[in-house]
Write a protein that holds these residues in place. Structure first.
Motif, PDB file in Angstrom:
ATOM      1  N   CYS A   1       0.995  -0.649   0.093  1.00 43.98           N
ATOM      2  CA  CYS A   1       0.088  -0.130   0.382  1.00 43.98           C
ATOM      3  C   CYS A   1       1.122   0.905  -0.405  1.00 43.98           C
ATOM      4  CB  CYS A   1      -0.538  -0.125   1.288  1.00 43.98           C
ATOM      5  SG  CYS A   1      -1.919   1.284   1.234  1.00 43.98           S
ATOM      6  N   VAL A   2       1.852   1.620   1.049  1.00 46.75           N
ATOM      7  CA  VAL A   2       2.335   2.418   0.922  1.00 46.75           C
ATOM      8  C   VAL A   2       3.855   2.217  -0.287  1.00 46.75           C
ATOM      9  CG1 VAL A   2       4.699   2.852   1.805  1.00 46.75           C
ATOM     10  CG2 VAL A   2       3.206   2.193   3.673  1.00 46.75           C
TER      11      VAL A   2
ATOM     12  N   THR B   1      -1.148  10.324  -6.799  1.00 41.62           N
ATOM     13  CA  THR B   1      -1.048  10.257  -5.232  1.00 41.62           C
ATOM     14  C   THR B   1       0.097  10.494  -4.353  1.00 41.62           C
ATOM     15  OG1 THR B   1      -0.250   8.044  -5.319  1.00 41.62           O
ATOM     16  CG2 THR B   1      -2.759   7.859  -5.471  1.00 41.62           C
ATOM     17  N   ARG B   2       1.391  10.729  -4.942  1.00 40.69           N
ATOM     18  CA  ARG B   2       2.097  11.115  -4.047  1.00 40.69           C
ATOM     19  C   ARG B   2       2.169  12.691  -3.589  1.00 40.69           C
ATOM     20  NH1 ARG B   2       6.756   9.735  -6.874  1.00 40.69           N
ATOM     21  NH2 ARG B   2       6.662  10.992  -8.173  1.00 40.69           N
ATOM     22  N   ARG B   3       1.452  13.251  -4.808  1.00 41.82           N
ATOM     23  CA  ARG B   3       1.952  14.459  -4.453  1.00 41.82           C
ATOM     24  C   ARG B   3       0.386  14.973  -3.595  1.00 41.82           C
ATOM     25  NH1 ARG B   3       2.687  15.272 -10.495  1.00 41.82           N
ATOM     26  NH2 ARG B   3       0.904  14.796 -10.818  1.00 41.82           N
ATOM     27  N   PHE B   4      -0.367  14.246  -3.394  1.00 39.20           N
ATOM     28  CA  PHE B   4      -1.695  14.535  -2.230  1.00 39.20           C
ATOM     29  C   PHE B   4      -1.329  14.322  -1.596  1.00 39.20           C
ATOM     30  CE2 PHE B   4      -5.834  13.278  -0.884  1.00 39.20           C
ATOM     31  CZ  PHE B   4      -6.235  14.103  -1.282  1.00 39.20           C
ATOM     32  N   LEU B   5      -0.046  13.390  -1.171  1.00 43.99           N
ATOM     33  CA  LEU B   5      -0.030  13.256  -0.323  1.00 43.99           C
ATOM     34  C   LEU B   5       0.647  13.749   0.836  1.00 43.99           C
ATOM     35  CD1 LEU B   5      -0.576  10.658   2.541  1.00 43.99           C
ATOM     36  CD2 LEU B   5       1.209   9.419   1.597  1.00 43.99           C
ATOM     37  N   GLY B   6       1.953  14.378  -0.208  1.00 43.95           N
ATOM     38  CA  GLY B   6       2.995  15.274   0.027  1.00 43.95           C
ATOM     39  C   GLY B   6       2.387  16.759   0.750  1.00 43.95           C
ATOM     40  N   HIS B   7       1.472  17.275  -0.845  1.00 46.78           N
ATOM     41  CA  HIS B   7       0.503  18.127  -0.107  1.00 46.78           C
ATOM     42  C   HIS B   7       0.214  18.350   1.071  1.00 46.78           C
ATOM     43  CE1 HIS B   7      -1.358  21.716  -0.691  1.00 46.78           C
ATOM     44  NE2 HIS B   7      -2.297  20.951  -0.074  1.00 46.78           N
TER      45      HIS B   7
END
Ligand code: ATP
Length: 457
Positions: free
Chosen positions: A70-71, A80-86
């Motif tokens: 999942c990670v 998703t990486r950008r979204f979570l990073g934001h």
């Protein structure tokens, strides 16, 4: 009469009560602090909780494999990486903001910090949509902006109150100068075939990376700054927009002769470095303006309106100081009077004056004249006083000081539009090739219009 033992007893009781109260306060503060610490990492905790639940549900080694997959999936997919990073970054900024408001004395403690509703990343740093709590004010935030900046380790914190809601503010946390070593930004309409001067003209980009556009109708523009600051480049953008509108008449006063030369063939009239030529041009524009007022009176209109067939007139003066310091006093005086008349009365008649000066002093731009300009752009100036001469008294000490603009940052300035707080922006730039191409296209559009009118007449 009290016995000694009873006095000692009362004192002991009091001391015990005080200790109990201190304990109560300390335990309460500890619990609030703990609750706050947990609340401020709620997103991170929620993510860990989701992964823990997933591991438990799947169970054993498979559960751990599911967590790792999942990670890895979230990290591998750019969206998703950008979204979570934001999200994680926004939480980090929120935490730093909360701590800073407590340390800067804006908030009395945890859960009393002005709330951050959203965080967006901009070229200069972060923009926070902040709502103050009951008993707090946006003015308090503004007053502590230096302390906040120091706590946030930022260059500057700018607080802009929402006009419609006194409890809301847009807080710009400036972490870097977006104009430092930045390449020139080309005017977005550089390849456009036609424009209308009734539409806002894009002038540049602000520190948040947003386009800055000004609606020139019923406005005048004053630009000031030291030599080489970028005044002629800013004027060129305005002239480009006007020439791409075949309906607009352009009048040029070019005290330096060569600055506006590329636009000369498109102008109704051009005055070079001659006081008499400049006076003749301004007198002609004044006659046009008076005639326009007679037309408006006959039509029962108070001002020009889009679509009523009355063209706009753009009067551009590059180097006010040249005409206002010519040796002949009579020419100086008449020039100042004519210009003031156009700036004061021209707006309703569709006459827009756009003037630049490299000598922003009270002798060239007295405050009575300056205040008639709706848009004022202070590019790099030599002193805070010169900056205030363009923007208005007090802006330099309030943080909008064009003498702070580094010398290498050509085209950067503070734009004051309609009395709002000045916005730091960088003007769009048109290279000589861009100017030639636009002038060529504008000539063609004007010739087409002229031919079409000739055919239909
Ligand atoms: N918006 C801009 N972006 C990038 N570079 C710019 C910008 N504006 C101006 N420059 C650079 O700065 C130089 C000087 O600009 P400009 O001639 O417009 O200054 P000025 O203020 O009119 O100077 P002067 O008063 O001496 O005429 C330009 O040749 C260009 O290289």
């Amino acid at each position: 009469m009290w016995r000694r033992s009873s006095v000692v007893h009362v004192v002991d009781e009091l001391a015990r009560a005080q200790r109990r109260e201190r304990w109560r306060v300390e335990v309460e503060a500890l619990l609030v602090g703990l609750a706050w610490a947990v609340w401020s990492v709620r997103l991170e905790l929620a993510l860990v909780l989701v992964l823990a639940v997933m591991q438990r549900l799947v169970g054993g080694v498979l559960g751990w494999i599911a967590v790792v997959a999942c990670v890895a999936g979230v990290v591998a997919i750019p969206r998703t990486r950008r979204f979570l990073g934001h999200l994680l970054r926004a939480m980090h900024v929120r935490r730093a903001w909360a701590r800073a408001t407590i340390d800067a004395g804006v908030a009395a403690g945890p859960f009393r910090c002005p709330g951050v509703w959203s965080v967006s990343r901009v070229p200069a740093g972060d923009v926070l949509d902040v709502h103050v709590r009951r008993g707090q004010s946006v003015a308090d935030l503004d007053a502590r902006s230096e302390h906040l900046a120091a706590c946030l380790r930022a260059r500057e914190v700018r607080v802009l109150r929402d006009r419609r809601n006194a409890a809301r503010a847009s807080v710009l946390v400036i972490r870097r100068d977006p104009f430092e070593d930045a390449a020139p930004v080309t005017w977005p309409s550089v390849t456009t075939e036609r424009l209308s001067l009734w539409e806002p003209v894009p002038l540049g980009v602000d520190e948040q990376g947003e386009h800055v556009a000004v609606s020139l109708v019923e406005r005048n523009v004053l630009i000031g700054g030291e030599p080489g600051a970028g005044k002629s480049a800013a004027l060129s953008v305005v002239i480009a927009a006007a020439t791409l509108d075949p309906e607009t008449r352009v009048w040029l006063l070019d005290g330096k002769l060569v600055e506006l030369a590329a636009w000369a063939p498109l102008a109704r009239k051009v005055a070079g470095p001659s006081g008499d030529d400049a006076l003749a041009l301004l007198r002609e524009v004044r006659d046009v303006m008076d005639e326009r007022y007679r037309e408006l009176l006959a039509k029962g209109q108070r001002k020009v309106r889009r679509g009523d067939g009355l063209p706009l007139h753009l009067v551009v003066c590059d180097e006010l100081a040249f005409y206002l310091t010519v040796p002949e006093r009579a020419v100086q005086k008449e020039f100042a009077e004519l210009l003031r008349d156009l700036v004061a009365r021209g707006r309703a008649a569709g006459v827009i004056v756009c003037a630049a000066t490299q000598k922003p002093g009270a002798d060239v731009v007295p405050s009575a004249l300056r205040d008639l300009f709706g848009f004022r752009l202070a590019m790099r100036c030599t002193t805070p006083q010169a900056s205030d001469t363009i923007l208005g008294q007090g802006w330099a000490s309030a943080g909008a000081d064009a003498s702070d603009i580094p010398g290498a940052q050509r085209g950067v300035g503070y734009l004051l539009a309609d009395g709002d707080r000045p916005v730091r922006m960088r003007g769009y730039y048109l290279s000589d090739e861009d100017v030639s191409a636009i002038a060529e296209r504008a000539s063609a559009a004007r010739a087409d219009k002229w031919l079409a009118e000739g055919v239909s007449a």
